[in-house]
Design an enzyme around this catalytic site. Structure first.
Site, PDB file in Angstrom:
ATOM      1  N   ALA A 137      14.744 -14.761  36.446  1.00 17.82           N
ATOM      2  CA  ALA A 137      14.695 -13.925  37.646  1.00 17.82           C
ATOM      3  C   ALA A 137      16.085 -13.592  38.171  1.00 17.82           C
ATOM      4  CB  ALA A 137      13.867 -14.623  38.730  1.00 17.82           C
ATOM      5  N   GLY A 138      17.119 -13.972  37.431  1.00 17.66           N
ATOM      6  CA  GLY A 138      18.473 -13.655  37.886  1.00 17.66           C
ATOM      7  C   GLY A 138      19.014 -14.664  38.881  1.00 17.66           C
ATOM      8  N   LEU A 139      18.326 -15.812  39.017  1.00 16.69           N
ATOM      9  CA  LEU A 139      18.779 -16.818  39.989  1.00 16.69           C
ATOM     10  C   LEU A 139      19.383 -18.043  39.301  1.00 16.69           C
ATOM     11  CD1 LEU A 139      15.945 -16.564  42.682  1.00 16.69           C
ATOM     12  CD2 LEU A 139      18.266 -15.661  42.802  1.00 16.69           C
ATOM     13  N   GLY A 140      19.758 -17.887  38.057  1.00 19.34           N
ATOM     14  CA  GLY A 140      20.574 -18.921  37.400  1.00 19.34           C
ATOM     15  C   GLY A 140      19.807 -20.101  36.831  1.00 19.34           C
ATOM     16  N   SER A 141      18.517 -19.910  36.485  1.00 14.05           N
ATOM     17  CA  SER A 141      17.757 -21.061  35.971  1.00 14.05           C
ATOM     18  C   SER A 141      18.333 -21.561  34.644  1.00 14.05           C
ATOM     19  CB  SER A 141      16.275 -20.711  35.827  1.00 14.05           C
ATOM     20  OG  SER A 141      16.111 -19.672  34.888  1.00 14.05           O
ATOM     21  N   SER A 142      18.854 -20.669  33.793  1.00 14.32           N
ATOM     22  CA  SER A 142      19.386 -21.101  32.489  1.00 14.32           C
ATOM     23  C   SER A 142      20.623 -21.972  32.671  1.00 14.32           C
ATOM     24  CB  SER A 142      19.778 -19.897  31.633  1.00 14.32           C
ATOM     25  OG  SER A 142      18.762 -18.966  31.611  1.00 14.32           O
ATOM     26  N   ALA A 144      21.409 -23.534  35.370  1.00 15.80           N
ATOM     27  CA  ALA A 144      21.016 -24.736  36.112  1.00 15.80           C
ATOM     28  C   ALA A 144      20.466 -25.792  35.157  1.00 15.80           C
ATOM     29  CB  ALA A 144      19.974 -24.384  37.181  1.00 15.80           C
ATOM     30  N   ASP A 186      27.678 -18.412  36.279  1.00  8.87           N
ATOM     31  CA  ASP A 186      26.450 -19.149  36.588  1.00  8.87           C
ATOM     32  C   ASP A 186      26.650 -20.665  36.483  1.00  8.87           C
ATOM     33  OD1 ASP A 186      25.678 -16.530  36.527  1.00  8.87           O
ATOM     34  OD2 ASP A 186      23.870 -16.840  35.347  1.00  8.87           O
TER      35      ASP A 186
HETATM   36  C1  MEV Z   1      23.919 -13.040  34.684  1.00  5.09           C
HETATM   37  O1  MEV Z   1      23.454 -13.917  35.702  1.00  5.09           O
HETATM   38  C2  MEV Z   1      25.164 -12.343  35.136  1.00  5.09           C
HETATM   39  C3  MEV Z   1      25.822 -11.420  34.128  1.00  5.09           C
HETATM   40  O2  MEV Z   1      26.996 -10.925  34.762  1.00  5.09           O
HETATM   41  C4  MEV Z   1      26.174 -12.104  32.836  1.00  5.09           C
HETATM   42  C5  MEV Z   1      27.262 -13.143  33.017  1.00  5.09           C
HETATM   43  O3  MEV Z   1      28.028 -13.094  33.987  1.00  5.09           O
HETATM   44  O4  MEV Z   1      27.354 -14.005  32.118  1.00  5.09           O
HETATM   45  C6  MEV Z   1      24.928 -10.241  33.800  1.00  5.09           C
END
Ligand code: MEV
Length: 378
Positions: A137-142, A144, A186
């Protein structure tokens, strides 16, 4: 089955990139912050087991499974590994455990730690993951899960030397091994918490920025028709989006350079505005940053609508955060909106009308916390 011995709990925050995602991959500046949603990884002895690693993933929003990783073969193809027993049959979505498997392999390769499998009555290792952070979801779960798994395993195996930057770099390598090119943004936030600026690929912590309120709207529902092949693509979403941006950069190189430079200036101005607590200006800069993300093709219709709704409902600013979304995955991703004073409830209601899961969160959350529990009776 876990009992006795030692139990390590590593807890890390979610992240939101406030400014500069994607452009940071090309050396521009990005500002990120930790949000007060957490992911926990517990590592403990598993007495009387057949040895090896036993992995339990629970409470990750929309997903849960359980599997044995006995005698992880570091050279084997990932697909040759044993298959999980899901709580729900999400089939190929079980590849989401790739980061944990990769963290185990990385620890074995880099630090020479091997947990043997097979043979009843042995001592195995249990890894239990629970999370409030939605997946993909773009909130950094990977990041984390990578940071928390490496931190807990290092502490469990007596390899922890207190060096947070070494830990962050370890987790970053795991992230890159699974998803390809990544900036350190992240993993820096999962490790350090607070605010960080990434500048020329270097991580700098910013201690003087204020905690603020953000309303997040996450689209996490995959359309029913998406099928297993798309579910398995979830883990590769960031990679696909980073590659799509690279293709656009190559096709429109001179234009892309102007857009990326504008994003870089936005990040610097936003840091100054935040420092002055000028939230109206921060919000306007968020709106401009969103436009730049749209220009590089990472804003699907679902996230675009969510941003427009938030802006129309009086948010000081709103934008996509993180990698963005892909139309074939139903536009899964997250929007952050900056509420005007006293307006967050209205904003939450309006954003919730879209079916997005909406949260009222605070920035500047605490970074990695590791607790150790020792049971002396075992
Ligand atoms: C992903 O959360 C953010 C990106 O800028 C990729 C990255 O910074 O590694 C899309």
């Amino acid at each position: 089955m876990s009992e006795g011995g030692i139990k390590i709990r590593a807890s890390v925050p979610a992240k939101a990139i406030l400014f500069g995602e994607h452009f940071v991959v090309y050396g521009k500046r990005a500002l990120a912050t930790a949000l007060n949603l957490r992911l926990n990884v517990e590592v403990s002895d598993r007495v009387g087991s057949e040895g090896g690693y036993h992995l339990i993933v629970e409470n990750i929003p929309s997903f849960g499974l359980q599997m044995d990783l006995r005698g992880v073969d570091t050279d084997a193809d990932a697909d040759a590994q044993p298959h999980p027993q899901p709580f729900l049959n999400y089939g190929e979505a079980s590849r989401a455990i790739a980061y944990i498997r990769c963290a185990i392999q990385y620890m074995e390769r880099r630090y020479g730690h091997r947990v043997e499998g097979g043979g009843g009555g042995g001592r195995g290792v249990e890894i239990r993951v629970s999370s409030e952070i939605p997946l993909s979801a773009g909130l950094g779960s990977s990041a984390a899960v990578s940071v928390a798994t490496i931190a807990a395993l290092k502490r469990y195996f007596g390899l922890w030397n207190g060096d947070l930057e070494e830990l962050r770099a370890d987790a970053h390598r795991v992230e890159e091994a699974v998803q390809g090119k990544a900036s350190p943004t992240d993993t820096a936030i999962s490790t350090y918490g607070g605010y960080v600026v990434i500048e020329g690929g270097e991580v700098k912590r910013l201690h003087d920025l204020p905690e603020i309120e953000l309303v997040t709207g996450s689209i996490t529902t995959i359309p029913l028709g998406a099928g297993a092949e798309h579910l398995s693509e979830l883990r590769l979403k960031t990679r696909k989006l980073v590659e799509a941006v690279k293709a656009r950069k190559e096709a429109f190189s001179s234009v892309f350079e102007y857009i990326a430079s504008a994003a870089d200036v936005l990040t610097v101005e936003a840091i100054e505005a935040l420092r002055r607590h000028d939230l109206a200006r921060v919000g306007s800069l968020m709106n401009i940053n969103h436009g730049l993300l749209d220009a590089i093709g990472v804003v699907p219709r679902e996230l675009s609508e969510l941003v427009k709704l938030a802006q129309d409902a009086g948010a000081l600013g709103a934008k996509v955060t993180g990698a963005g979304g892909l139309p074939e995955l139903g536009g899964t991703g997250t929007v952050i909106a900056l509420p005007a004073e006293g307006q967050s409830a209205k904003l939450e209601t309006v954003m919730g009308l879209t079916g997005a899961s909406v949260r009222n969160l605070r920035t500047k959350a605490r970074g990695l916390v590791v607790d150790v529990e020792e049971n002396r009776c075992s």
